[in-house]
Design a protein around this motif. Structure first.
Motif, PDB file in Angstrom:
ATOM      1  N   ALA A  17      -5.373   2.516  11.250  1.00 27.93           N
ATOM      2  CA  ALA A  17      -4.890   0.597  10.374  1.00 27.93           C
ATOM      3  C   ALA A  17      -3.927   0.789  11.461  1.00 27.93           C
TER       4      ALA A  17
ATOM      5  N   LEU B 220      -7.921  -0.780  -2.826  1.00 31.68           N
ATOM      6  CA  LEU B 220      -5.950  -1.050  -2.626  1.00 31.68           C
ATOM      7  C   LEU B 220      -5.803  -0.883  -4.153  1.00 31.68           C
TER       8      LEU B 220
ATOM      9  N   LEU C 202      -6.373   7.170   8.092  1.00 35.20           N
ATOM     10  CA  LEU C 202      -5.528   5.255   7.800  1.00 35.20           C
ATOM     11  C   LEU C 202      -4.076   4.803   8.191  1.00 35.20           C
TER      12      LEU C 202
ATOM     13  N   ARG D  32      -4.775  10.554   5.179  1.00 34.24           N
ATOM     14  CA  ARG D  32      -3.566   9.285   5.042  1.00 34.24           C
ATOM     15  C   ARG D  32      -3.530   9.041   6.120  1.00 34.24           C
TER      16      ARG D  32
ATOM     17  N   LEU E 288       0.866  -1.283   0.111  1.00 34.57           N
ATOM     18  CA  LEU E 288      -0.227   0.332  -0.120  1.00 34.57           C
ATOM     19  C   LEU E 288       0.684   1.707   0.224  1.00 34.57           C
TER      20      LEU E 288
ATOM     21  N   LEU F 248       0.872   4.943   1.976  1.00 34.40           N
ATOM     22  CA  LEU F 248       0.569   4.683   3.504  1.00 34.40           C
ATOM     23  C   LEU F 248       1.866   4.223   4.048  1.00 34.40           C
TER      24      LEU F 248
ATOM     25  N   ILE G 135      -1.609  -4.671   6.652  1.00 38.13           N
ATOM     26  CA  ILE G 135      -0.434  -4.280   7.713  1.00 38.13           C
ATOM     27  C   ILE G 135       0.794  -4.973   8.732  1.00 38.13           C
TER      28      ILE G 135
ATOM     29  N   THR H  20      -7.023  -2.431   5.584  1.00 36.74           N
ATOM     30  CA  THR H  20      -6.150  -2.445   5.554  1.00 36.74           C
ATOM     31  C   THR H  20      -5.041  -2.574   6.622  1.00 36.74           C
TER      32      THR H  20
ATOM     33  N   VAL I  86     -12.816  -0.479   5.740  1.00 38.06           N
ATOM     34  CA  VAL I  86     -12.319   0.085   5.247  1.00 38.06           C
ATOM     35  C   VAL I  86     -10.180   0.290   6.422  1.00 38.06           C
TER      36      VAL I  86
ATOM     37  N   LEU J  70      -5.170   2.828  -2.070  1.00 36.31           N
ATOM     38  CA  LEU J  70      -4.160   2.773  -1.913  1.00 36.31           C
ATOM     39  C   LEU J  70      -2.458   2.574  -2.301  1.00 36.31           C
ATOM     40  N   ARG J  71      -2.221   1.764  -3.559  1.00 33.21           N
ATOM     41  CA  ARG J  71      -0.906   1.906  -3.859  1.00 33.21           C
ATOM     42  C   ARG J  71      -0.392   2.750  -5.229  1.00 33.21           C
TER      43      ARG J  71
END
Length: 474
Positions: free
Chosen positions: A44, A197, A40, A37, A10, A13, A76, A72, A68, A200-201
């Motif tokens: 997360a 995803l 998140l 961000r 990700l 992030l 991680i 996420t 979400v 987020l990438r």
């Protein structure tokens, strides 16, 4: 980033990058909640601390901030996620939980949940730094629809997700400057892997509209929109909503074939020819038309970077790629799944030792490498009177008739023909008129022998027609 090196899955992030100023205030908008961000990363990571070390966890994949953060956080921590549809039946949910070995519900839970529950705290924050899990480790176990038996768990690695998203970013010119909008479920590849995803990438903003209504899409102000054909059909029927999407950069359709009349109507109203693409839970997305290439109605384009395809006949020999020959489609690439969980036999049936995956679909490929998916080998390839006929070709012609709103074609056993062609139609045209219409547009042997007028077609959550159910209506 090359797809051979996952790095941080990700990417947007990456805690160091966010701490260094690569933050945006509206990275994810879902419902009434807007997450930056840093929100998140902090929330997360707090989830990651609560699930670290778990073998697998189940997430009731409703379109909520908790979902979400749950997904996420697991990525991680390196804990595989089992997304569970919110509307799945009790027996199917019980099978998914038992087969996956999920140890807990993370986030929301069903009322009759019998696993331990780990809540997601939206306002909790942690700034612990986790090492990136190994690229070959499992990220998701997504269960198939179970049309040929109990649902099978498709094990998808971090490396496969990264490879596919990087290939799509190249094909669609998808960058951090985009704002992606969709209202699709978060338990399938389309809404979860590509939508959430993918954002987020690539670092693009992500807006989930809750439900994929024309009004919600029109108001979102995105540059990149994802939808299934049902969504695009409804947008095409709402002129104001469709024209509001003219400021977008790219409209993408998938999960089922986009009817050519819908393609044409969306193109006329928005000024954008939709991008069509093809894939599956097992392969992710392997074919697509391109942002900078030809978009041919009814065709799903070229292999994305890193993908090879081939057509084989019933004996496994290479089939002609002449734009006419219908044959089995096989694909190979870095985004393929690792196998079915607990099902080495089922895995071996479709995934060969040399990396080729038998998709179960039949297709046509022209000399330029453009692919047209005819449909599932089991229900869309009709062998009638010695001819091989694709159901989709007949459906496209039927949809071109003013008296047809929806159409689905199946082959049913016939003592004389082997299979006879039966069409189910939503609309007000007379059956005998439609049979003659198809015979005029196509070869006579491709005409339906029977047309049944119905109030609606059975569909799953992604808009795909349940053809096995239709065959039971005959």
């Amino acid at each position: 980033m090359t797809s051979s090196l996952v790095g941080v899955l990700l990417t947007s992030l990456n805690p160091a990058a966010v701490a260094g100023g690569a933050d945006i205030s509206d990275a994810v908008t879902i419902g009434e909640t807007v997450l930056s961000r840093s929100d998140l990363v902090g929330a997360a990571t707090s989830v990651a601390e609560r699930v670290g070390g778990a073998r697998r966890v189940a997430v009731l994949a409703t379109p909520t901030p908790a979902t979400v953060l749950a997904i996420t956080g697991c990525l991680i921590a390196g804990v595989p996620v089992v997304p569970v549809p919110a509307d799945v039946g009790v027996a199917e949910r019980r099978h998914i939980l038992a087969d996956s070995g999920a140890q807990a519900w993370l986030g929301e839970k069903p009322e009759d949940a019998d696993l331990p529950h780990i809540p997601v705290r939206l306002h909790a924050r942690s700034w612990h730094r986790y090492a990136e899990p190994h690229p070959d480790s499992a990220a998701l176990v997504i269960y198939t629809s179970g049309t040929t038996g109990p649902p099978k768990g498709v094990v998808i690695s971090r490396r496969a997700i990264a490879a596919d998203l990087d290939a799509l970013a190249e094909a669609w010119q998808w960058t951090a400057d985009d704002t992606l909008v969709h209202g699709l479920p978060l338990y399938h590849v389309h809404g979860l892997v590509l939508g959430l995803l993918g954002s987020l990438r690539t670092g693009s903003r992500f807006i989930h509209t809750g439900r994929p209504t024309p009004e919600a899409y029109a108001q979102a102000g995105g540059t990149l929109y994802f939808g299934v054909p049902t969504v695009w059909s409804r947008i095409a029927a709402d002129e104001n909503a469709a024209r509001a999407l003219s400021s977008a950069r790219l409209l993408v359709s998938g999960s089922a074939p986009l009817p050519i009349p819908v393609f044409d109507r969306v193109s006329a109203l928005t000024g954008h020819q939709p991008v069509e693409r093809y894939g599956s839970t097992e392969s992710l997305i392997t074919l697509s038309t391109r942002a900078d290439g030809e978009r041919r109605p009814g065709w799903v384009g070229l292999p994305v970077p890193g993908v090879e395809t081939r057509l084989v006949d019933d004996d496994g020999a290479p089939a002609a790629q002449d734009g006419e020959t219908i044959a089995r489609l096989e694909v190979r690439g870095p985004m393929l799944f690792d196998g079915y969980l607990n099902r080495p036999d089922a895995t071996a049936d479709v995934l060969r030792a040399d990396g080729w995956y038998r998709t179960g679909d039949v297709a046509v490929v022209d000399r330029d490498g453009m692919h047209r998916i005819v449909g599932r080998e089991s229900v869309d390839l009709i062998k009638t009177g010695g001819f091989r006929v694709g159901a989709g070709e007949i459906e496209t012609v039927l949809l071109g008739h003013d008296g047809v709103d929806e159409a689905a074609v199946v082959g049913v056993p016939d003592d004389d023909l082997g299979q006879r062609i039966v069409a189910f139609v939503v609309g007000d045209a007379a059956p005998e008129i439609l049979i003659g219409y198809v015979a005029e547009q196509l070869s006579v042997h491709k005409r339906p022998r029977e047309v049944r007028i119905v109030d609606s077609l059975p569909r799953n959550a992604m808009g795909k027609v349940l053809k096995k159910e239709l065959t039971r209506w005959v």
